[in-house]
Write an enzyme that holds these catalytic residues in place. Structure first.
Site, PDB file in Angstrom:
ATOM      1  N   THR A  26       2.207  -6.086  -9.153  1.00  0.00           N
ATOM      2  CA  THR A  26       2.627  -6.710 -10.406  1.00  0.00           C
ATOM      3  C   THR A  26       1.449  -7.439 -11.043  1.00  0.00           C
ATOM      4  OG1 THR A  26       4.871  -7.026  -9.565  1.00  0.00           O
ATOM      5  CG2 THR A  26       4.199  -8.372 -11.448  1.00  0.00           C
ATOM      6  N   GLU A  35      10.211  -6.962  -3.679  1.00  0.00           N
ATOM      7  CA  GLU A  35      10.278  -8.199  -2.891  1.00  0.00           C
ATOM      8  C   GLU A  35      11.407  -8.164  -1.856  1.00  0.00           C
ATOM      9  OE1 GLU A  35       9.526 -11.989  -4.541  1.00  0.00           O
ATOM     10  OE2 GLU A  35       8.454 -11.196  -6.272  1.00  0.00           O
ATOM     11  N   ARG A  38      36.059  -3.395 -30.805  1.00  0.00           N
ATOM     12  CA  ARG A  38      36.157  -1.938 -30.774  1.00  0.00           C
ATOM     13  C   ARG A  38      37.631  -1.526 -30.739  1.00  0.00           C
ATOM     14  NH1 ARG A  38      34.910   3.099 -32.130  1.00  0.00           N
ATOM     15  NH2 ARG A  38      34.783   4.583 -30.377  1.00  0.00           N
ATOM     16  N   PHE A  53       1.762  -0.606  -6.580  1.00  0.00           N
ATOM     17  CA  PHE A  53       2.888  -1.366  -7.121  1.00  0.00           C
ATOM     18  C   PHE A  53       2.566  -2.866  -7.181  1.00  0.00           C
ATOM     19  CE2 PHE A  53       5.236   2.401  -5.426  1.00  0.00           C
ATOM     20  CZ  PHE A  53       5.605   2.899  -6.666  1.00  0.00           C
ATOM     21  N   GLU A 113       0.840  -1.189   0.000  1.00  0.00           N
ATOM     22  CA  GLU A 113       0.000   0.000   0.000  1.00  0.00           C
ATOM     23  C   GLU A 113       0.884   1.251   0.000  1.00  0.00           C
ATOM     24  OE1 GLU A 113      -2.694  -0.160   3.281  1.00  0.00           O
ATOM     25  OE2 GLU A 113      -3.564  -2.095   2.693  1.00  0.00           O
TER      26      GLU A 113
END
Length: 389
Positions: free
Chosen positions: A161, A363, A268, A159, A130
């Site tokens: 998911t 989490e 590179r 939030f 919350e």
């Protein structure tokens, strides 16, 4: 500790590795292009098609118990497979999964919620966080008041998911203010048709959380998941269901990122030679390789403890903390090695940079993991000598 894979385990791991390489990695350019246009990188229908293709080969319900039609694989195998899936940023998980606490559903609820979720015909979300109760889950304020054979739910979750695509939620509400988290929180299975609404929350990454609003939402007494007043225990079981799987996916991402960095460094050329010959680049590669190997063993140790019914909370917190911190350091080095191109949205490095930042928050934040680890040590619940003593 013998972590040698059996022939069957190696075959399973290699199949997933091949699936990721042939089915998911080729989608990366398309996913990036769509996301640059503000669209979903991969649609639910496309994910379902991929899941069906995997199911044809027997990959369905990786963690789901065999009695519910899944493979019922152990924690170590789950960690290894999650690492393989982590080697691409294409959002995908094998079908046949349901939140672990849904297995506490009674027979009627299993028919209505559990089995359809396993089959992929229904989508759920876990709603406890919350605006004023993130890391402090005991501070939830959403309430459920009994009215005859119904409960009236009021409050806001944030939030969450999958909250914007879910057709039902496992929502946690205070049913006894005096007892609070100690016997006064209950989990309810609430269909979207009961009246709750969701609003997407824009974030810096492609993770799509939502806020959920409950305004006099009525659910029947039979909607209680588990026992009345025992919801906080269910919530903690959900939160601790497998923290090792988050750093496991980060492990796979870091492996792929460092491989990309090495390939770029070899090709590179500056001032007449490949940048791979520069000590500064070599040290970034070396440090990253050491951290990847350390993360691998932290993840596998936690998973091994889960498989052997050893209290793995300390090991999982260590893996989650180390994985979050060092995965972010590794992706930062990889972006630096790629220079200006790494900063663009043409390459997936910038995409991973945003995605991996979330690992330090959701989490269980870094700070919560540190608190858990320190408390376990200071209380004597855990030792710096590890589980071997």
């Amino acid at each position: 500790m013998d972590l040698t894979l059996t022939d069957e385990e190696r075959e399973i791991r290699d199949w997933v590795r091949t699936f990721v390489t042939k089915e998911l990695v080729p989608l990366e350019s398309q996913v990036l292009e769509r996301e640059r246009r503000g669209e979903r990188g991969i649609t639910l229908d496309e994910v379902k098609t991929l899941q069906d293709k995997a199911r044809e080969s027997g990959f369905f319900g990786i963690q789901t118990p065999e009695e519910h039609g899944g493979m019922g694989l152990g924690a170590v195998m789950n960690a290894l497979l999650e690492a393989e899936l982590g080697r691409t940023f294409v959002p995908f998980k094998f079908g046949g999964e349901a939140d672990n606490i849904l297995f506490d559903a009674n027979a009627e609820q299993q028919e209505t919620y559990l089995r359809p979720t396993i089959e992929g015909t229904r989508h759920s979300c876990f709603a406890i966080t919350e605006p004023g109760a993130g890391s402090d889950a005991r501070n939830i304020r959403t309430t459920a008041v009994r009215d005859g054979d119904e409960w009236v739910i009021n409050g806001e979750k944030t939030f969450i998911t999958g909250g914007d695509i879910a057709d039902f939620t496992m929502v946690f509400a205070v049913t006894d203010k005096e007892r609070g988290a100690d016997g006064g929180v209950t989990c309810f299975l609430a269909d979207r048709e009961s009246g709750w609404t969701s609003t997407p929350i824009p974030t810096m990454g492609e993770w799509g959380p939502a806020s959920l609003s409950f305004a006099d939402v009525r659910v029947p007494h039979s909607a209680i998941l588990g026992e009345e007043g025992r919801g906080f225990e269910l919530a903690m079981r959900w939160i601790g269901k497998g923290r090792y799987l988050l750093p496991a996916r980060a492990l796979g991402a870091c492996e792929r990122l460092v491989e990309m960095a090495m390939e770029h460094a070899r090709n590179r050329v500056t001032f007449g030679e490949p940048i791979a010959n520069r000590q500064a680049i070599q040290w970034m590669i070396a440090d990253s390789a050491v951290e990847i190997e350390a993360l691998r063993w932290l993840v596998l140790t936690a998973a091994w403890q889960v498989d052997h019914a050893v209290d793995s909370r300390q090991a999982q917190s260590m893996a989650k903390l180390y994985g979050g911190v060092h995965a972010n350091e590794i992706v930062d080095r990889v972006l630096q090695i790629h220079g200006g191109m790494g900063y663009t949205r043409e390459l997936p490095v910038e995409r991973w940079y945003r995605e991996l930042r979330l690992l330090r928050i959701y989490e269980g934040t870094d700070e919560i993991q540190r608190r858990t680890i320190a408390r376990n040590l200071l209380s004597g619940h855990a030792s710096v000598r590890g589980h071997l003593g």
